[in-house]
Design a protein around this motif. Structure first.
Motif, PDB file in Angstrom:
ATOM      1  N   GLU A  94      -4.266   8.943   3.032  1.00 56.78           N
ATOM      2  CA  GLU A  94      -3.823   8.349   0.843  1.00 56.78           C
ATOM      3  C   GLU A  94      -4.604   7.137   1.043  1.00 56.78           C
ATOM      4  O   GLU A  94      -5.236   7.202  -0.686  1.00 56.78           O
ATOM      5  N   THR A  95      -5.193   6.610   1.643  1.00 54.90           N
ATOM      6  CA  THR A  95      -5.934   4.975   1.617  1.00 54.90           C
ATOM      7  C   THR A  95      -7.087   4.703   2.191  1.00 54.90           C
ATOM      8  O   THR A  95      -7.400   5.207   2.760  1.00 54.90           O
ATOM      9  N   GLY A  96      -7.759   4.204   1.285  1.00 53.87           N
ATOM     10  CA  GLY A  96      -8.786   3.495   1.646  1.00 53.87           C
ATOM     11  C   GLY A  96      -8.947   3.251   2.973  1.00 53.87           C
ATOM     12  O   GLY A  96      -7.993   2.890   3.027  1.00 53.87           O
TER      13      GLY A  96
ATOM     14  N   THR B 155      -8.389  -1.251   2.847  1.00 56.50           N
ATOM     15  CA  THR B 155      -7.048  -1.182   3.359  1.00 56.50           C
ATOM     16  C   THR B 155      -6.715  -1.082   4.628  1.00 56.50           C
ATOM     17  O   THR B 155      -6.158  -2.534   5.413  1.00 56.50           O
ATOM     18  N   LEU B 156      -7.305  -0.135   5.325  1.00 52.66           N
ATOM     19  CA  LEU B 156      -6.869   0.305   6.438  1.00 52.66           C
ATOM     20  C   LEU B 156      -6.711  -0.868   7.429  1.00 52.66           C
ATOM     21  O   LEU B 156      -6.404  -0.795   8.704  1.00 52.66           O
TER      22      LEU B 156
ATOM     23  N   ARG C  69       0.859   8.809   5.786  1.00 52.62           N
ATOM     24  CA  ARG C  69       0.503   8.852   4.772  1.00 52.62           C
ATOM     25  C   ARG C  69      -0.884   7.600   4.954  1.00 52.62           C
ATOM     26  O   ARG C  69      -1.859   8.085   3.949  1.00 52.62           O
ATOM     27  N   VAL C  70      -1.282   7.045   5.945  1.00 47.59           N
ATOM     28  CA  VAL C  70      -2.413   7.087   6.179  1.00 47.59           C
ATOM     29  C   VAL C  70      -4.114   7.537   5.470  1.00 47.59           C
ATOM     30  O   VAL C  70      -4.685   6.980   4.746  1.00 47.59           O
TER      31      VAL C  70
ATOM     32  N   THR D  15       0.918  -1.134   0.370  1.00 44.57           N
ATOM     33  CA  THR D  15       0.424  -0.405   0.349  1.00 44.57           C
ATOM     34  C   THR D  15       0.737   1.617  -0.046  1.00 44.57           C
ATOM     35  O   THR D  15       0.391   1.921  -0.063  1.00 44.57           O
ATOM     36  N   PHE D  16       2.130   1.426   0.273  1.00 50.20           N
ATOM     37  CA  PHE D  16       2.425   2.743   1.000  1.00 50.20           C
ATOM     38  C   PHE D  16       4.034   2.369   0.395  1.00 50.20           C
ATOM     39  O   PHE D  16       4.515   3.578   0.200  1.00 50.20           O
TER      40      PHE D  16
END
Lengths: 99, 648
Positions: free
Chosen positions: B208-210, B213-214, B205-206, B193-194
Motif C-alpha cells: 500500500e505504500t510508495g 518511503t519503502l 501492508r508493504v 507509515t503503517f
C-alpha cells in the motif's frame, strides 16, 4: 462679582506655591509653599462649588483641610528631627537617597 | 508448546540476573549455572523444533503474547514472541553454538577470577540475541538489539584493566550507536507509515505504500545491519573487538551479534523486495565488505584479527546474498548457519592455540604446532577446509550457492557481483591457508622467541601467571575446551551437505522468506568448477608464499597495499580524518559562530541596556527638588495631553 476671578487667584497662588517648592532650599519654606498650593486648590474647589451650585466642591475642600492638617503634623515632625540630626533645614543636604 | 517460547529467553536471562546479582558466594558454581541455563535454553529450543517438524510447512509459525508493554491509544507495544522457521534456525544456532562456547569458556577462563561475571555477561548476550530473533515486532527487536550491543560492550571490554580493551569496547559501542540510529529511524518511519510496528501488519501492508518511503525504511534498516554486522562503512569496530577474551570473539562472530544484521534484512524481506534500489545498495555493501574483509585478513599477523577479517568477509557474502532478493535469502541464512559452525570452531581453535602459547596472538611466533596440539590441529583444519569451501564440506555448499545466485542476478550487475564473490572465494582460500600454514606448519618459530624483538608491544600478553618472555610450552587444551571444538568440527564437515543435498534447507525456510530458483548465465556446474579452481589457486599461492619459504619472525615491510591492509585498509585513518577532524572543524566553526554572532547579539543587547541605564541613573540624584520638577513636569504634560485630547 464673577467667580472666575477666584479661579485666576487660585491659579496665581498655586503657581507661587509650586515655584516656591522648586526654588527654595529651606525645608520650612518649602513646606509653607506646599500649604499654599493646597489652599489654592481649596479656593478653586470652593469657587467651582459656587459656579456649579452644588456642595461637592466644599465637601472636598473640607477633606483637603483634614489631610493638610495631618500632613502638617507629620511633615513638621520630620523637619524637626531632620534639623536635630543634621543641624540644617536645607532640603538639598538631605540627598542620601541616590545611587 | 507456545508457552515455552518465553522460557527460551527467560532461562539465560535468569542466569544473567543470578550471576550478576549473586555476588562472590556463587564464584565456585557460577560457570555451571550459566552453562546449564544456556543448555536448558537449547533443550527447550530442540523441543520446540521437534514440535515444529511435526506440523505442516505452512502451519509452523507459532506465537506467544506475554503482555501489553505500552498501550497508549493507537500506540500498541506488546511483549510478544513469534517463532517461525527463520527464528527457529537462529534459536538453534544461538543456543547450540552458545552452549558449546559456554562449555569451552569453563576451561578457557579457569584462571580468571572474574569468571562468574563473565558467564553472567555470556548469558545476557544469549538472552538479548534470543529476544532479538524471537520478537514479533520491531520495537521488541530493538530491545534485543540494544541488549546485544550492551552485552558486546561488556564482553569486549571484559579485561578492562587493559586500556586497549576498554577503548575497543567503547569503539564497538559507539560505532554500533550509529547503526542503532538507523534502526530507530526505520521504526519511527514504519510507525508513521503503517501505524504499527508488528511484523505481520507492517510486512503485509508493504504494497500500500510508495516506493520512496519503502526505500528510505530499507536503507535505514541497512544502516542498522551495517552497524551490527560490521559492514562497510561501519566495519571498524570488528577488528578491535578482538581485545575481548577469545570465547567472546567466537560468540560475537558465530552465533550472536554480527548475524543480527543479516537476520534483520531477511526478516524485512518484503520491504527490501519492494525497494529494488535499496536492494542494489545492500548487494554493493555486501560485495565491497567481502573484498574489504578478505584483503584485511590477508595481511594481519594477529591470528584473531585475521579471523576477524574473515568474518567480515563471510558476513559480506551473507549480506550480498540477502541483497539478491528471493533467490538469495535462503542461501544467506544457510551460509550463516554453516559459518556459525566453522567460524566458532576456528575461533575456539585459535583460543586453544593461544591458551597453549601464553596468550601469544602473533602468528609469526607460532609454527609447527600440529605436533603439540593434535586435536586443535584437526578441528581447526576441518574448520579451515569448510570456510574455504573445499568440496564436500559445509562452506562449499553454502558459498557455492551464493556465488551461483550472484551470477543469476543477471546483466552486468550479476557479472560484477558474481566476479567479486569469486574473487572473495580465492582470497578466502589464500588468507585461511596462510593462517593454517603459519600456525601449524613450518619451523617452530616460538623457540627463538627470546631473541626476537617485541615489535608489537600492544599485543603483548598481559602475562598474569608466567613471564612475558618465557619460552612457551605448547600443549593440548583440557577436555572442556576440546570437546566443543570437536562438536563444531562435526558441524563444519556435515552441516552443509545435510542442508544442501536435496534442497532440505530451501524447503525448510521457503515458507518464511520465499524462494526463486536463479538461472545463472552459465551452468551451475561451471560456477562450481570455477569456484573450486579459484580456491585451489588461492590456496596454492598461499602455499608458495608461506609454505615453501620460511616465514620471517619480524614482519617484512611489504607493499603499499599490504601496509594499508595491516592498518585495516586505513579505515581508522579515514574515520579520523573525515569524521574526527571534520567533527572538530565543525564544532570549532560552530563555537566561532556562537562566540561572534550569538554572543555578539546577546552581549550587545546587554551592553546597550547597561549604557542606557547608566544615563538614566543620573536622574536619581537624591535632590528632592529635582524629583519635584519631574513630578510637576509630568503633571503638566498629563494635563496638556488631556486638554489637547479634549480640544480634538
Amino acid at each position: 462679582m464673577n467667580p472666575v476671578n477666584y479661579l485666576y487667584l487660585a491659579a496665581l497662588l498655586f503657581t507661587i506655591g509650586a515655584s516656591g517648592v522648586l526654588i527654595r532650599r529651606n525645608a520650612i519654606v518649602v513646606f509653607m509653599c506646599v500649604e499654599l498650593m493646597l489652599n489654592a486648590c481649596n479656593l478653586a474647589l470652593v469657587a467651582f462649588s459656587r459656579m456649579h451650585g452644588n456642595l461637592d466642591g466644599q465637601i472636598i475642600a473640607f477633606f483637603t483641610m483634614v489631610v493638610a492638617a495631618a500632613e502638617v503634623v507629620v511633615g513638621l515632625a520630620i523637619i524637626v528631627s531632620l534639623f536635630r540630626s543634621r543641624h540644617s533645614a536645607s532640603v538639598d543636604d538631605a540627598s542620601l537617597m541616590k545611587l | 508448546m507456545e508457552n515455552l517460547i518465553a522460557l527460551l529467553v527467560a532461562a539465560p536471562l535468569l542466569g544473567a540476573a543470578v550471576l550478576l546479582c549473586g555476588g562472590r558466594r556463587l564464584d565456585a558454581v557460577g560457570h555451571w549455572i550459566g552453562t546449564v541455563l544456556a543448555a536448558a535454553s537449547f533443550v527447550i529450543g530442540a523441543l520446540l523444533f521437534a514440535d515444529m517438524l511435526g506440523k505442516d510447512a505452512e502451519a509452523r509459525e507459532i506465537g506467544q503474547h506475554l503482555f501489553s508493554w505500552i498501550p497508549v491509544g493507537d500506540f500498541q507495544a506488546d511483549i510478544a514472541f513469534q517463532l517461525d522457521q527463520l527464528s527457529m534456525t537462529f534459536v538453534l544456532l544461538i543456543t547450540g553454538v552458545g552452549t558449546l562456547i559456554h562449555v569451552y569458556s569453563i576451561g578457557y577462563m579457569e584462571h580468571d577470577e572474574r569468571r562468574r561475571r563473565f558467564f553472567g555477561y555470556l548469558n545476557l548476550f544469549l538472552a538479548a540475541m534470543l529476544l532479538l530473533v524471537l520478537a514479533d515486532n520491531y520495537l521488541l527487536l530493538y530491545v534485543g538489539w540494544e541488549g546485544v550491543g550492551l552485552a558486546s560492550y561488556l564482553l569486549i571490554g571484559f579485561w578492562q584493566h587493559k586500556p586497549s580493551a576498554a577503548t575497543a569496547a567503547k569503539k564497538a559501542f559507539l560505532v554500533n550507536r550509529v547503526g542503532d540510529m538507523g534502526l530507530s529511524i526505520a521504526i519511527m518511519l514504519m510507525f508513521t507509515t503503517f501505524g504499527t510496528f508488528a511484523f505481520g501488519p507492517v510486512l503485509g501492508r508493504v504494497g500500500e505504500t510508495g516506493e520512496g518511503t519503502l526505500t528510505a525504511i530499507a536503507l535505514m534498516l541497512l544502516l542498522a545491519a551495517c552497524g551490527k554486522s560490521a559492514q562497510v562503512p561501519l566495519q571498524s569496530w570488528l577488528g578491535d573487538a578482538m581485545e575481548g577474551p577469545t570465547p567472546v570473539s567466537a560468540l560475537i562472530h558465530a552465533a550472536t551479534m554480527v548475524t543480527a544484521g543479516v537476520y534483520l534484512i531477511v526478516r524485512s524481506a518484503d520491504i527490501f523486495n519492494a525497494a529494488p534500489n535499496a536492494q542494489l545498495v545492500v548487494t554493493v555493501v555486501g560485495a565491497v565488505t567481502l573484498l574489504f574483509g578478505a584483503i584485511v585478513g590477508c595481511a594481519k599477523d594477529d591470528i584473531k584479527k585475521a579471523l576477524a577479517g574473515s568474518t567480515m568477509s563471510q558476513i559480506g557474502y551473507m549480506v550480498l546474498a540477502a541483497g539478491l532478493g528471493p533467490i538469495g535469502y535462503v542461501f544467506a541464512i544457510m551460509h550463516l548457519v554453516t559459518h556459525g559452525f566453522f567460524k566458532a570452531g576456528l575461533f575456539l581453535g585459535a583460543g586453544s592455540v593461544m591458551h597453549g602459547m601464553n596468550d601469544e596472538v602473533d602468528m609469526r611466533k607460532y609454527g609447527g604446532l600440529r605436533k603439540y596440539m593434535p586435536v586443535t590441529f584437526v578441528t581447526f583444519g576441518l574448520g579451515y577446509l569448510a570456510i574455504i569451501g573445499f568440496p564436500g564440506l559445509s562452506g562449499f555448499f553454502s558459498k557455492d550457492k551464493i556465488i551461483e545466485a550472484a551470477f543469476a542476478k543477471g546483466g552486468a550487475e550479476g557479472w560484477i557481483v558474481g566476479g567479486a564473490a569469486l574473487l572473495g572465494a580465492a582470497l578466502t582460500a589464500y588468507y585461511m591457508t596462510r593462517v593454517m600454514l603459519m600456525t601449524f606448519f613450518g619451523e617452530e618459530r616460538w623457540r627463538h622467541r627470546a631473541t626476537a624483538s617485541p615489535d608489537q608491544p600492544d599485543v603483548e600478553p598481559a602475562a598474569e601467571h608466567q613471564g612475558a618472555h618465557a619460552e612457551p610450552h605448547p600443549h593440548e587444551s583440557p577436555k572442556s575446551m576440546t570437546i566443543p571444538m570437536i562438536v563444531l568440527a562435526f558441524g563444519s564437515v556435515f552441516a552443509g551437505a545435510f542442508f544442501g543435498i536435496g534442497d532440505r534447507f530451501v524447503h525448510w525456510l521457503e515458507p518464511v522468506t520465499g524462494h526463486e530458483h536463479g538461472h545463472p548465465p552459465v551452468s551451475a556446474l561451471t560456477v562450481t568448477l570455477s569456484t573450486v579452481v579459484v580456491l585451489l589457486l588461492g590456496a596454492g599461492l598461499a602455499y608458495l608464499h608461506y609454505g615453501r619459504r620460511p616465514v620471517p619472525v619480524v614482519a617484512p615491510r611489504g607493499s603499499l597495499l599490504t601496509r594499508a591492509a595491516r592498518r585495516d585498509l586505513l579505515q581508522d585513518d579515514f574515520n579520523h580524518v573525515v569524521l574526527v577532524r571534520g567533527g572538530e572543524h565543525l564544532t570549532r566553526s560552530l563555537v566561532y559562530v556562537d562566540h561572534t554572532l550569538v554572543d555578539g547579539v546577546v552581549n550587545g543587547t546587554a551592553a546597550s541596556v547597561g549604557g542606557l541605564s547608566g544615563r538614566l541613573r543620573r536622574l536619581q540624584n537624591g535632590y528632592a527638588r529635582s524629583y519635584a520638577v519631574s513630578m510637576f513636569g509630568g503633571a503638566a504634560v498629563l494635563i496638556a495631553a488631556t486638554l489637547l485630547m479634549r480640544a480634538v
